[in-house]
Design a protein around this motif. Structure first.
Motif, PDB file in Angstrom:
ATOM      1  N   LEU A   2      -2.631  -3.868   7.527  1.00  0.00           N
ATOM      2  CA  LEU A   2      -3.594  -3.640   6.458  1.00  0.00           C
ATOM      3  C   LEU A   2      -5.006  -4.045   6.858  1.00  0.00           C
ATOM      4  O   LEU A   2      -5.218  -5.004   7.586  1.00  0.00           O
ATOM      5  CB  LEU A   2      -3.187  -4.425   5.219  1.00  0.00           C
ATOM      6  CG  LEU A   2      -1.876  -3.999   4.557  1.00  0.00           C
ATOM      7  CD1 LEU A   2      -1.645  -4.829   3.322  1.00  0.00           C
ATOM      8  CD2 LEU A   2      -1.874  -2.538   4.212  1.00  0.00           C
ATOM      9  N   THR A   3      -5.947  -3.291   6.362  1.00  0.00           N
ATOM     10  CA  THR A   3      -7.354  -3.600   6.579  1.00  0.00           C
ATOM     11  C   THR A   3      -7.734  -4.825   5.776  1.00  0.00           C
ATOM     12  O   THR A   3      -7.249  -5.035   4.670  1.00  0.00           O
ATOM     13  CB  THR A   3      -8.217  -2.406   6.139  1.00  0.00           C
ATOM     14  OG1 THR A   3      -7.715  -1.224   6.751  1.00  0.00           O
ATOM     15  CG2 THR A   3      -9.659  -2.617   6.533  1.00  0.00           C
ATOM     16  N   ASP A   5      -9.602  -7.376   3.294  1.00  0.00           N
ATOM     17  CA  ASP A   5     -10.150  -7.076   1.966  1.00  0.00           C
ATOM     18  C   ASP A   5     -11.663  -6.926   1.981  1.00  0.00           C
ATOM     19  O   ASP A   5     -12.231  -6.206   1.167  1.00  0.00           O
ATOM     20  CB  ASP A   5      -9.714  -8.124   0.948  1.00  0.00           C
ATOM     21  CG  ASP A   5     -10.082  -9.533   1.378  1.00  0.00           C
ATOM     22  OD1 ASP A   5     -10.664  -9.700   2.460  1.00  0.00           O
ATOM     23  OD2 ASP A   5      -9.779 -10.468   0.618  1.00  0.00           O
ATOM     24  N   PHE A   8     -12.641  -3.335   2.361  1.00  0.00           N
ATOM     25  CA  PHE A   8     -12.462  -2.569   1.125  1.00  0.00           C
ATOM     26  C   PHE A   8     -13.596  -2.864   0.150  1.00  0.00           C
ATOM     27  O   PHE A   8     -14.138  -1.968  -0.491  1.00  0.00           O
ATOM     28  CB  PHE A   8     -11.106  -2.923   0.504  1.00  0.00           C
ATOM     29  CG  PHE A   8     -10.841  -2.237  -0.812  1.00  0.00           C
ATOM     30  CD1 PHE A   8     -10.708  -0.863  -0.888  1.00  0.00           C
ATOM     31  CD2 PHE A   8     -10.736  -2.991  -1.983  1.00  0.00           C
ATOM     32  CE1 PHE A   8     -10.463  -0.226  -2.108  1.00  0.00           C
ATOM     33  CE2 PHE A   8     -10.491  -2.367  -3.198  1.00  0.00           C
ATOM     34  CZ  PHE A   8     -10.356  -0.980  -3.255  1.00  0.00           C
ATOM     35  N   LEU A  49      -7.513   2.132  -3.575  1.00  0.00           N
ATOM     36  CA  LEU A  49      -7.001   1.170  -2.602  1.00  0.00           C
ATOM     37  C   LEU A  49      -5.915   1.791  -1.735  1.00  0.00           C
ATOM     38  O   LEU A  49      -5.914   1.628  -0.510  1.00  0.00           O
ATOM     39  CB  LEU A  49      -6.463  -0.058  -3.333  1.00  0.00           C
ATOM     40  CG  LEU A  49      -5.845  -1.154  -2.457  1.00  0.00           C
ATOM     41  CD1 LEU A  49      -6.908  -1.749  -1.528  1.00  0.00           C
ATOM     42  CD2 LEU A  49      -5.224  -2.250  -3.308  1.00  0.00           C
ATOM     43  N   LEU A  53      -6.342   2.373   2.345  1.00  0.00           N
ATOM     44  CA  LEU A  53      -5.429   1.730   3.287  1.00  0.00           C
ATOM     45  C   LEU A  53      -4.428   2.706   3.884  1.00  0.00           C
ATOM     46  O   LEU A  53      -3.669   2.342   4.793  1.00  0.00           O
ATOM     47  CB  LEU A  53      -4.667   0.600   2.587  1.00  0.00           C
ATOM     48  CG  LEU A  53      -5.526  -0.539   2.020  1.00  0.00           C
ATOM     49  CD1 LEU A  53      -4.662  -1.501   1.219  1.00  0.00           C
ATOM     50  CD2 LEU A  53      -6.243  -1.278   3.137  1.00  0.00           C
ATOM     51  N   TRP A 115      -3.397  -5.850  -3.291  1.00  0.00           N
ATOM     52  CA  TRP A 115      -4.654  -6.245  -2.644  1.00  0.00           C
ATOM     53  C   TRP A 115      -4.458  -6.227  -1.135  1.00  0.00           C
ATOM     54  O   TRP A 115      -3.372  -6.543  -0.648  1.00  0.00           O
ATOM     55  CB  TRP A 115      -5.080  -7.631  -3.116  1.00  0.00           C
ATOM     56  CG  TRP A 115      -6.483  -7.992  -2.726  1.00  0.00           C
ATOM     57  CD1 TRP A 115      -6.873  -8.866  -1.769  1.00  0.00           C
ATOM     58  CD2 TRP A 115      -7.679  -7.428  -3.272  1.00  0.00           C
ATOM     59  NE1 TRP A 115      -8.241  -8.899  -1.692  1.00  0.00           N
ATOM     60  CE2 TRP A 115      -8.763  -8.030  -2.609  1.00  0.00           C
ATOM     61  CE3 TRP A 115      -7.943  -6.482  -4.261  1.00  0.00           C
ATOM     62  CZ2 TRP A 115     -10.089  -7.709  -2.893  1.00  0.00           C
ATOM     63  CZ3 TRP A 115      -9.262  -6.162  -4.548  1.00  0.00           C
ATOM     64  CH2 TRP A 115     -10.323  -6.780  -3.868  1.00  0.00           C
ATOM     65  N   PRO A 116      -5.483  -5.889  -0.360  1.00  0.00           N
ATOM     66  CA  PRO A 116      -5.345  -5.848   1.099  1.00  0.00           C
ATOM     67  C   PRO A 116      -4.901  -7.183   1.687  1.00  0.00           C
ATOM     68  O   PRO A 116      -5.313  -8.243   1.215  1.00  0.00           O
ATOM     69  CB  PRO A 116      -6.763  -5.485   1.571  1.00  0.00           C
ATOM     70  CG  PRO A 116      -7.383  -4.782   0.409  1.00  0.00           C
ATOM     71  CD  PRO A 116      -6.811  -5.435  -0.806  1.00  0.00           C
ATOM     72  N   ASP A 118      -3.524  -9.285   5.603  1.00  0.00           N
ATOM     73  CA  ASP A 118      -3.880  -9.334   7.022  1.00  0.00           C
ATOM     74  C   ASP A 118      -2.689  -9.827   7.838  1.00  0.00           C
ATOM     75  O   ASP A 118      -1.616 -10.123   7.310  1.00  0.00           O
ATOM     76  CB  ASP A 118      -5.110 -10.212   7.255  1.00  0.00           C
ATOM     77  CG  ASP A 118      -4.929 -11.618   6.700  1.00  0.00           C
ATOM     78  OD1 ASP A 118      -3.798 -12.151   6.776  1.00  0.00           O
ATOM     79  OD2 ASP A 118      -5.906 -12.184   6.180  1.00  0.00           O
ATOM     80  N   TRP A 135       4.346  -2.492   4.140  1.00  0.00           N
ATOM     81  CA  TRP A 135       3.611  -2.678   2.891  1.00  0.00           C
ATOM     82  C   TRP A 135       3.358  -1.354   2.188  1.00  0.00           C
ATOM     83  O   TRP A 135       3.115  -0.327   2.824  1.00  0.00           O
ATOM     84  CB  TRP A 135       2.274  -3.371   3.156  1.00  0.00           C
ATOM     85  CG  TRP A 135       2.409  -4.783   3.617  1.00  0.00           C
ATOM     86  CD1 TRP A 135       2.369  -5.238   4.901  1.00  0.00           C
ATOM     87  CD2 TRP A 135       2.642  -5.926   2.796  1.00  0.00           C
ATOM     88  NE1 TRP A 135       2.547  -6.593   4.945  1.00  0.00           N
ATOM     89  CE2 TRP A 135       2.727  -7.052   3.655  1.00  0.00           C
ATOM     90  CE3 TRP A 135       2.796  -6.118   1.437  1.00  0.00           C
ATOM     91  CZ2 TRP A 135       2.941  -8.330   3.186  1.00  0.00           C
ATOM     92  CZ3 TRP A 135       3.016  -7.394   0.953  1.00  0.00           C
ATOM     93  CH2 TRP A 135       3.088  -8.483   1.825  1.00  0.00           C
ATOM     94  N   ILE A 137       1.518   0.000  -1.895  1.00  0.00           N
ATOM     95  CA  ILE A 137       0.604  -0.431  -2.957  1.00  0.00           C
ATOM     96  C   ILE A 137       1.231  -0.138  -4.318  1.00  0.00           C
ATOM     97  O   ILE A 137       1.895   0.890  -4.502  1.00  0.00           O
ATOM     98  CB  ILE A 137      -0.756   0.292  -2.841  1.00  0.00           C
ATOM     99  CG1 ILE A 137      -1.428  -0.061  -1.511  1.00  0.00           C
ATOM    100  CG2 ILE A 137      -1.678  -0.085  -4.012  1.00  0.00           C
ATOM    101  CD1 ILE A 137      -1.738  -1.538  -1.339  1.00  0.00           C
TER     102      ILE A 137
END
Length: 575
Positions: A2-3, A5, A8, A49, A53, A115-116, A118, A135, A137
């Protein structure tokens, strides 16, 4: 993976203060906060979101209840995630006999978050669960509701099965989490959930083998899902609540009353706490008063145009008594407050005597009674009359002394508002007589009596029509003491099966029904002769008074509530 936050958030042109505010919020609340800051809907942000992502957006039907218990509560809470059932192609799902699906231990480990994340969080999940997740969403409210409904409110606060910091530290930490901090978090979470659900009361009730928590929402009690180990923390929870109310935590034999000022985000709660020793501990009841809740105006009370016109005319009289009647929780104080706001002006001195002060009204002198020091309603009223008021609002007439002062105040040129506990409007007249007030004084002073109830309002998101059975209609109209011919032509009745917006209840919010009795010249002689309430009621009906039953029936025809709700709220005697 994931990118972060921050990448984003860079899309939204936030100020440094806004970035700090979002970063300080819990993960479960960040998208909602971002939406408020940028004026975007939560649903739209969830879609943004997922697109940003490049992850799948899943709905709650994919949430995996069977796997929920296998993920430590602190993982679910800290990263605001829930396990999701993997999806397979139709060919794979249909070919179970050929063992096309992987074995249980080889099944993909899928988590939905809002939520993003890491790589570090991936490591924490791996340390706790033994697998690295895939993951996806999901909507933050769906995730929160799923966790609460299946594991209980505040479950993560009381979980001691897994400590992230201890697992990841190079030198294992042997100290357990401070139980006091866990209890504080749990109580705060109970308050948070109550505010989010629109609860007016919270009840902590010790049972033989568990501690039950219930919220009162829209007038009805709703059980709150709680963690299985909650009973173990019962004494600590009670002590925490007593400490917040500045009560004696060692006194468990006698009832105690206290107040808590509690802040949750932008919401400030004035909480009235009452303890009561019962068989298995101390029962605690909390009444939640939101200091920032918006009081209703006269137009928002839900009255018909005809009733509102009557009320306006009486409110503009220079003196007299206006009474609002009904059981506890029927919205009497809300109506009185709306009356005060509608006539509040610079050329009127308005003084209120209340217990408690539920809404602050700018420009009005509001007095909180304190019976424990001898400053109750009668004492306060006597002194108020020396303060040169034009309008006096008395929170409740509880005894003959208060009633006598209120009546005499109205006869000496004051407009007086107050409440009584009676079933209908005509019953207020006989109630004053029973309190020892002379009937001729009642006939001369009382201008209007409003009986009211609050009905649960149908959820607008899932309201629909259903067929109306003739027998059902006639039975209901008989109970409401309404003419049977009102059922003529009624084919459908409204209902709501429940949806996510109303938490599956079918109702959301409440709406008032009113019975307004205008005390006219024709009533003076019956009142002076101490005639029974039905006689006064009949005079009112002949003058066009709309009963509670008729008011409720009108709301059913407008698809605002159900016939069952009207019948439940109004008894036969009140018809």
């Amino acid at each position: 993976m994931l990118t972060a936050d921050t990448e984003f958030l860079d899309r939204f042109d936030l100020s440094e203060e806004e970035l700090a505010e979002v970063g300080a919020a819990r993960r479960s609340e960040r998208l909602e906060l971002l939406g408020r800051l940028k004026g975007e809907s939560l649903n739209e942000l969830v879609s943004q979101l997922a697109g940003f992502l490049q992850l799948e957006l899943v709905d709650p039907t994919r949430f995996d209840l069977k796997s929920l218990q296998s993920v430590p509560l602190r993982i679910l809470h800290e990263f605001h995630c829930v396990p999701v059932r993997p999806e397979f192609s139709e060919e794979e799902a249909a070919d179970e006999s050929a063992q096309a699906l992987p074995a249980a231990e080889d099944m993909p480990f899928v988590l939905a978050t809002s939520w993003p994340l890491d790589d570090t969080i991936d490591d924490w999940v791996y340390a706790a669960c033994g697998k690295r997740p895939t993951w996806v969403i999901a909507h933050p409210e769906r995730i929160s509701n799923f966790i609460t409904q299946n594991l209980g409110v505040g479950a993560e606060s009381l979980d001691d099965s897994f400590d992230l910091e201890a697992e990841l530290a190079t030198v294992p930490e042997e100290e357990e989490e401070d139980e006091d901090a866990a209890i504080i978090r749990f109580v705060n979470e109970v308050f948070n959930q109550a505010i989010a659900g629109g609860a007016t009361d919270i009840h902590f009730e010790p049972m033989e083998d568990h501690l039950r928590i219930r919220y009162r929402i829209d007038g009805l009690l709703v059980p709150v899902p709680v963690p299985e180990n909650l009973r173990r923390f019962q004494d600590a929870i009670v002590s925490r609540l007593k400490i917040m109310a500045k009560l004696n935590i060692s006194e468990r034999r006698l009832p105690q009353d206290g107040r808590i000022n509690h802040r949750v985000g932008d919401t400030t709660l004035d909480i009235r706490l009452s303890t009561m020793p019962i068989m298995y501990g101390e029962s605690i009841s909390l009444r939640l008063l939101n200091k920032k809740s918006s009081p209703l105006s006269l137009a928002q009370l839900g009255m018909s145009e005809r009733d509102e016109s009557i009320v306006h005319r009486v409110l503009n009289l220079p003196h007299g008594i206006i009474l609002v009647t009904g059981p506890t929780g029927s919205g009497k104080s809300t109506s009185l407050n709306a009356f005060i706001r509608s006539i509040n002006s610079d050329d009127r001195r308005i003084i209120t005597v209340e217990d408690p002060i539920e809404y602050e009204v700018p420009g009005v002198n509001q007095i909180q009674v304190k019976p424990d020091i001898g400053f109750g309603f009668p004492e306060a009223l006597r002194h108020v009359l020396r303060q040169d008021p034009n309008v006096i609002m008395v929170g409740e007439i509880r005894d003959g002394e208060t009633a006598d002062i209120a009546v005499r105040a109205s006869l000496t040129g004051h407009l007086v508002f107050s409440t009584l506990h009676t079933n209908d409007s005509a019953g207020a007249i006989t109630r004053l007589t029973d309190m020892g007030i002379e009937p001729f004084l009642i006939a001369s002073s009382v201008e209007m009596v409003i009986a009211q109830r609050l009905l649960r309002r149908l959820c607008p998101k899932c309201v629909r029509a259903r067929s109306a059975e003739p027998e059902e209609l006639h039975d209901a109209l008989r109970v409401l003491d309404l003419p049977a011919n009102l059922a003529d032509g009624v084919v459908d009745l409204p209902e709501s099966p429940g949806c996510e917006s109303c938490r599956g209840i079918g109702y959301k919010g409440r709406i008032g029904i009113y019975e307004i009795l205008r005390v006219t010249e024709k009533m003076h002689e019956p009142i002076v002769k101490r005639e029974a309430a039905p006689v006064i009621r009949d005079i009112g009906l002949k003058a066009g008074m709309v009963t509670l039953g008729q008011s409720g029936w009108n709301l059913v025809l407008k698809n605002l509530t159900t016939l069952e709700e009207v019948v439940r709220t109004i008894s036969v005697k009140e018809g």
